[in-house]
Design a protein around this motif. Structure first.
Motif, PDB file in Angstrom:
ATOM      1  N   HIS A 105       0.850  -1.195   0.000  1.00 16.74           N
ATOM      2  CA  HIS A 105       0.000   0.000   0.000  1.00 16.74           C
ATOM      3  C   HIS A 105       0.884   1.242   0.000  1.00 16.74           C
ATOM      4  N   LEU A 106       0.636   2.141  -0.944  1.00 19.29           N
ATOM      5  CA  LEU A 106       1.394   3.387  -1.048  1.00 19.29           C
ATOM      6  C   LEU A 106       0.584   4.582  -0.582  1.00 19.29           C
ATOM      7  N   GLY A 107      -0.680   4.608  -0.917  1.00 22.96           N
ATOM      8  CA  GLY A 107      -1.546   5.740  -0.600  1.00 22.96           C
ATOM      9  C   GLY A 107      -2.756   5.727  -1.509  1.00 22.96           C
ATOM     10  N   HIS A 108      -3.101   6.908  -2.050  1.00 18.74           N
ATOM     11  CA  HIS A 108      -4.254   7.045  -2.938  1.00 18.74           C
ATOM     12  C   HIS A 108      -3.916   8.016  -4.059  1.00 18.74           C
ATOM     13  N   VAL A 109      -4.661   7.928  -5.158  1.00 20.65           N
ATOM     14  CA  VAL A 109      -4.510   8.877  -6.256  1.00 20.65           C
ATOM     15  C   VAL A 109      -5.832   9.622  -6.411  1.00 20.65           C
ATOM     16  N   PHE A 110      -5.706  10.936  -6.638  1.00 20.17           N
ATOM     17  CA  PHE A 110      -6.868  11.809  -6.790  1.00 20.17           C
ATOM     18  C   PHE A 110      -6.746  12.573  -8.105  1.00 20.17           C
ATOM     19  N   ASN A 111      -7.877  12.993  -8.661  1.00 18.84           N
ATOM     20  CA  ASN A 111      -7.860  13.725  -9.935  1.00 18.84           C
ATOM     21  C   ASN A 111      -7.941  15.234  -9.715  1.00 18.84           C
ATOM     22  N   ASP A 112      -7.245  15.723  -8.699  1.00 21.14           N
ATOM     23  CA  ASP A 112      -7.241  17.159  -8.399  1.00 21.14           C
ATOM     24  C   ASP A 112      -5.837  17.767  -8.454  1.00 21.14           C
ATOM     25  N   GLY A 113      -4.941  17.115  -9.187  1.00 19.32           N
ATOM     26  CA  GLY A 113      -3.563  17.600  -9.271  1.00 19.32           C
ATOM     27  C   GLY A 113      -3.455  18.891 -10.076  1.00 19.32           C
ATOM     28  N   PRO A 114      -2.476  19.730  -9.742  1.00 21.07           N
ATOM     29  CA  PRO A 114      -2.336  21.043 -10.387  1.00 21.07           C
ATOM     30  C   PRO A 114      -1.561  21.033 -11.703  1.00 21.07           C
ATOM     31  N   THR A 115      -0.992  19.885 -12.090  1.00 21.66           N
ATOM     32  CA  THR A 115      -0.187  19.859 -13.316  1.00 21.66           C
ATOM     33  C   THR A 115      -1.030  19.364 -14.493  1.00 21.66           C
ATOM     34  N   GLU A 116      -0.403  19.250 -15.644  1.00 24.70           N
ATOM     35  CA  GLU A 116      -1.115  18.847 -16.857  1.00 24.70           C
ATOM     36  C   GLU A 116      -1.698  17.429 -16.776  1.00 24.70           C
ATOM     37  N   THR A 117      -1.172  16.578 -15.898  1.00 22.74           N
ATOM     38  CA  THR A 117      -1.748  15.230 -15.768  1.00 22.74           C
ATOM     39  C   THR A 117      -3.074  15.267 -15.020  1.00 22.74           C
ATOM     40  N   GLY A 118      -3.270  16.292 -14.184  1.00 21.07           N
ATOM     41  CA  GLY A 118      -4.484  16.381 -13.385  1.00 21.07           C
ATOM     42  C   GLY A 118      -4.528  15.408 -12.228  1.00 21.07           C
ATOM     43  N   LEU A 119      -3.423  14.676 -11.999  1.00 17.54           N
ATOM     44  CA  LEU A 119      -3.389  13.657 -10.956  1.00 17.54           C
ATOM     45  C   LEU A 119      -2.556  14.100  -9.758  1.00 17.54           C
ATOM     46  N   ARG A 120      -2.927  13.577  -8.600  1.00 16.95           N
ATOM     47  CA  ARG A 120      -2.142  13.774  -7.375  1.00 16.95           C
ATOM     48  C   ARG A 120      -2.025  12.423  -6.690  1.00 16.95           C
ATOM     49  N   TYR A 121      -0.878  11.773  -6.886  1.00 15.65           N
ATOM     50  CA  TYR A 121      -0.574  10.545  -6.169  1.00 15.65           C
ATOM     51  C   TYR A 121      -0.141  10.964  -4.765  1.00 15.65           C
ATOM     52  N   CYS A 122      -0.956  10.689  -3.786  1.00 11.23           N
ATOM     53  CA  CYS A 122      -0.746  11.076  -2.398  1.00 11.23           C
ATOM     54  C   CYS A 122      -0.172   9.848  -1.680  1.00 11.23           C
ATOM     55  N   VAL A 123       1.113   9.906  -1.313  1.00 10.21           N
ATOM     56  CA  VAL A 123       1.861   8.719  -0.916  1.00 10.21           C
ATOM     57  C   VAL A 123       2.397   8.857   0.515  1.00 10.21           C
ATOM     58  N   ASN A 124       2.337   7.786   1.262  1.00 11.92           N
ATOM     59  CA  ASN A 124       2.924   7.749   2.604  1.00 11.92           C
ATOM     60  C   ASN A 124       4.450   7.710   2.489  1.00 11.92           C
ATOM     61  N   SER A 125       5.138   8.582   3.216  1.00  7.81           N
ATOM     62  CA  SER A 125       6.603   8.541   3.235  1.00  7.81           C
ATOM     63  C   SER A 125       7.115   7.178   3.686  1.00  7.81           C
ATOM     64  N   LEU A 126       6.410   6.549   4.623  1.00  7.93           N
ATOM     65  CA  LEU A 126       6.855   5.250   5.145  1.00  7.93           C
ATOM     66  C   LEU A 126       6.862   4.162   4.086  1.00  7.93           C
ATOM     67  N   SER A 127       6.160   4.361   2.988  1.00 13.38           N
ATOM     68  CA  SER A 127       6.139   3.358   1.918  1.00 13.38           C
ATOM     69  C   SER A 127       7.235   3.609   0.894  1.00 13.38           C
ATOM     70  N   LEU A 128       8.039   4.658   1.108  1.00 12.84           N
ATOM     71  CA  LEU A 128       9.056   5.048   0.125  1.00 12.84           C
ATOM     72  C   LEU A 128      10.470   5.014   0.693  1.00 12.84           C
ATOM     73  N   ASN A 129      11.411   4.824  -0.197  1.00 12.50           N
ATOM     74  CA  ASN A 129      12.824   5.107   0.034  1.00 12.50           C
ATOM     75  C   ASN A 129      13.230   6.065  -1.091  1.00 12.50           C
ATOM     76  N   PHE A 130      14.394   6.673  -0.953  1.00  9.10           N
ATOM     77  CA  PHE A 130      14.845   7.641  -1.952  1.00  9.10           C
ATOM     78  C   PHE A 130      16.258   7.326  -2.385  1.00  9.10           C
ATOM     79  N   LYS A 131      16.470   7.286  -3.703  1.00 11.58           N
ATOM     80  CA  LYS A 131      17.809   7.116  -4.275  1.00 11.58           C
ATOM     81  C   LYS A 131      18.210   8.441  -4.881  1.00 11.58           C
ATOM     82  N   GLU A 132      19.193   9.093  -4.255  1.00 10.92           N
ATOM     83  CA  GLU A 132      19.646  10.405  -4.726  1.00 10.92           C
ATOM     84  C   GLU A 132      20.330  10.264  -6.078  1.00 10.92           C
ATOM     85  N   GLU A 133      20.059  11.239  -6.954  1.00  9.04           N
ATOM     86  CA  GLU A 133      20.696  11.266  -8.262  1.00  9.04           C
ATOM     87  C   GLU A 133      22.140  11.665  -8.096  1.00  9.04           C
ATOM     88  N   LYS A 134      23.027  10.913  -8.675  1.00  7.59           N
ATOM     89  CA  LYS A 134      24.466  11.187  -8.552  1.00  7.59           C
ATOM     90  C   LYS A 134      24.921  12.161  -9.622  1.00  7.59           C
TER      91      LYS A 134
END
Length: 134
Positions: A105-134
């Motif tokens: 489970h990551l979170g939920h997606v909503f169709n109220d995003g401000p960009t051209e996709t119109g989507l907002r994937y609302c995600v729990n930080s606890l479900s993510l890790n981050f790989k920094e770009e080198k």
């Protein structure tokens, strides 16, 4: 979960791999409190991956401040990385998002995003890790 995922582990295996809070979110569909997650206001360059299996899910270029208290993205890194499921819990009808590789489970997606996709994937930080770009 009713889909056969590429990565399948027993509940006990997940509990050994994940912290108790990660297990609650990824395997039991819990939600972290808003504005508390590590990646809510994190805007470095790199890739956000599933904390359960390491699957690449979102590029930092798709992240924006959704003013909702959780990390927000306007698109998945590649089609099929996210699975959408109808969620009728808590007296609402929403679209739950799961990791396409392990079903976490990551979170939920909503169709109220401000960009051209119109989507907002609302995600729990606890479900993510981050790989920094080198």
């Amino acid at each position: 979960m009713d889909k056969n995922y590429k990565i399948s582990k027993s509940e006990e295996e997940w509990k050994q791999q994940l912290t108790p809070n990660q297990f609650a979110v990824l395997r039991e569909s819990a939600t972290e409190r808003p504005f508390t997650g590590e990646y809510n206001m994190h805007f470095e360059n790199g890739i956000y991956t599933c904390a359960g299996c390491g699957e690449e899910l979102f590029e930092s270029s798709s992240k924006f401040d959704g003013h909702c208290g959780w990390p927000s993205f306007d698109q998945e890194i590649e089609s099929g990385k996210i699975v959408e499921v109808k969620d009728e819990t808590h007296g609402m009808i929403r679209t739950e998002i799961l990791c396409g590789s392990c079903g976490g489970h990551l979170g939920h997606v909503f169709n109220d995003g401000p960009t051209e996709t119109g989507l907002r994937y609302c995600v729990n930080s606890l479900s993510l890790n981050f790989k920094e770009e080198k």
